[in-house]
Enzyme design. Structure first.
Site, PDB file in Angstrom:
ATOM      1  N   CYS A 131       0.785  -1.437  -0.069  1.00 35.33           N
ATOM      2  CA  CYS A 131       0.048   0.032   0.329  1.00 35.33           C
ATOM      3  C   CYS A 131       0.784   1.240  -0.100  1.00 35.33           C
ATOM      4  CB  CYS A 131      -0.859  -0.032   1.109  1.00 35.33           C
ATOM      5  SG  CYS A 131      -2.192   1.291   0.998  1.00 35.33           S
ATOM      6  N   ASP A 202      -3.232   1.477   9.930  1.00 34.31           N
ATOM      7  CA  ASP A 202      -4.449   2.472  10.461  1.00 34.31           C
ATOM      8  C   ASP A 202      -4.839   2.434  11.810  1.00 34.31           C
ATOM      9  OD1 ASP A 202      -4.722   1.821   7.115  1.00 34.31           O
ATOM     10  OD2 ASP A 202      -5.811   3.468   7.696  1.00 34.31           O
TER      11      ASP A 202
HETATM   12  C1  RUB Z   1      -3.633   3.595   3.368  1.00 37.40           C
HETATM   13  C2  RUB Z   1      -3.003   2.734   4.129  1.00 37.40           C
HETATM   14  C3  RUB Z   1      -1.768   2.862   4.791  1.00 37.40           C
HETATM   15  C4  RUB Z   1      -1.873   3.491   6.301  1.00 37.40           C
HETATM   16  C5  RUB Z   1      -0.813   4.150   6.995  1.00 37.40           C
HETATM   17  O1  RUB Z   1      -4.901   3.133   2.818  1.00 37.40           O
HETATM   18  O2  RUB Z   1      -3.576   1.569   4.761  1.00 37.40           O
HETATM   19  O3  RUB Z   1      -0.838   1.760   5.109  1.00 37.40           O
HETATM   20  O4  RUB Z   1      -3.163   4.405   6.007  1.00 37.40           O
HETATM   21  O5  RUB Z   1      -0.640   5.313   6.055  1.00 37.40           O
HETATM   22  P1  RUB Z   1      -5.863   4.149   2.162  1.00 37.40           P
HETATM   23  P2  RUB Z   1       0.260   6.386   6.991  1.00 37.40           P
HETATM   24  O6  RUB Z   1      -5.091   4.623   0.911  1.00 37.40           O
HETATM   25  O7  RUB Z   1      -7.199   3.539   1.876  1.00 37.40           O
HETATM   26  O8  RUB Z   1      -6.126   5.509   3.165  1.00 37.40           O
HETATM   27  O9  RUB Z   1       1.415   6.127   7.157  1.00 37.40           O
HETATM   28  O10 RUB Z   1       0.506   7.406   5.662  1.00 37.40           O
HETATM   29  O11 RUB Z   1      -0.769   6.923   7.817  1.00 37.40           O
END
Ligand code: RUB
Length: 313
Positions: A131, A202
């Site tokens: 991701c 998340d």
């Molecule tokens: C993004 C996702 C990321 C976390 C952490 O999913 O799962 O791994 O949000 O990101 P989506 P960060 O694109 O559906 O939001 O480290 O930037 O908080």
């Protein structure tokens, strides 16, 4: 206000909620900072007689926009802090100050996490990521700056292809990065002798579980089978105080059209869960701005970080 993403500084509450739900605003850290910015705006723009009610209502709407991202709920609660100030002027000032402090802390946390991850990864390491996590990207870039011969494989992450954001960001940072389809992850873990999986978060719950983008669990299971450590880059706001009394994130399910649009598949049922839960045993370390923690240390960490949440939303 401290700088957040400049495009997001002037969004109205409805636009923020809409953009989170419509996936224009993605990544839990960014969503949390945008929520804090948005609440400061609501405070600034509300009349004295309505400011308390407007903030409470905005807080509830923001929290509901992305139920899997606890940093959103924590950002709202750390900014509102139970709306305890009795006077409208005092409340307005306090909310703007707390939003500012939240954003500043969040921006600094990312570089502290990067520094911490570097201590776990040596020269010639191969890393796999899933991701698009802003924290994981920043931390992997720091590893690349400070270690020699780092290679990265990045999953494309269906159905929203956040892996494309990751490979572009890593490439721009000078990292040797290769894009793979999600289903290639397990094969690559073993065939390329991957040394570490690095992902974002998340939500992290008191039992040490990680809630992150769908597919994280499969990657972590593959890593466990191949004896590869999984490092999760996450600020303290990704840890859920609500999970101490059993409130767990709802796994958001999104529309089928994000997966298939072909008319010949119209009669076929489609499921589109967008997050999953990776159990504590599959995570080697949670890398935070306060140091690295094993899964079994998570409940204690949450209690220390969030001693008083009684009047939180
Ligand atoms: C993004 C996702 C990321 C976390 C952490 O999913 O799962 O791994 O949000 O990101 P989506 P960060 O694109 O559906 O939001 O480290 O930037 O908080």
């Amino acid at each position: 206000m401290s700088p957040n993403h400049e495009d997001e500084a002037n969004l109205t509450l409805d636009q923020v909620v809409h953009d989170i739900q419509g996936m224009k605003l993605r990544g839990a850290a960014r969503i949390g900072r945008t929520a804090a910015t948005c609440l400061a705006r609501v405070a600034d723009q509300s009349e004295d007689r309505e400011v308390k009610h407007a903030l409470a209502s905005a807080g509830r709407q923001l929290v509901a926009a992305r139920p899997t991202a606890v940093s959103l709920r924590n950002a709202v609660n750390l900014t509102l802090d139970g709306l305890r100030e009795p006077s409208p002027a005092g409340l307005r000032l306090a909310v703007v100050r707390r939003a500012d402090a939240y954003i500043e802390h969040s921006n600094e946390a990312a570089s502290q996490i990067a520094t911490e991850l570097v201590t776990f990864i040596g020269n010639n390491a191969t890393i796999l990521t899933h991701c698009h996590s802003s924290l994981a990207v920043q931390a992997i870039s720091a590893v690349n700056d400070q270690r020699k011969n780092i290679r990265v494989f990045a999953d494309e992450t269906r159905p929203w292809w956040q892996g494309h954001l990751t490979v572009k960001a890593l490439h721009e940072a000078g990292v040797d990065v290769t894009l793979i389809v999600d289903s290639a992850a397990h094969h690559i873990l073993e065939s390329e002798a991957v040394d570490a999986v690095v992902v974002g978060a998340d939500t992290i719950t008191a039992d040490g579980s990680l809630y992150n983008k769908i597919g994280t669990r499969a990657v972590a299971l593959g890593a466990k089978a191949a004896n590869i450590p999984v490092y999760v880059c996450a600020e303290a706001v990704k840890f859920s105080p609500y999970s101490l009394d059993g409130q767990l994130p709802t796994i958001e399910e999104r529309p089928r059209e994000e997966v298939v649009t072909q008319s010949d598949l119209a009669p076929i049922a489609v499921r589109n869960p967008v997050f999953d839960r990776t159990s504590a045993a599959l995570v080697a370390r949670y890398i935070t701005e306060y140091g690295a923690h094993r899964s079994e240390e998570v409940a204690g960490f949450i209690r220390r970080q969030y001693p008083n949440t009684e009047d939180w939303i």
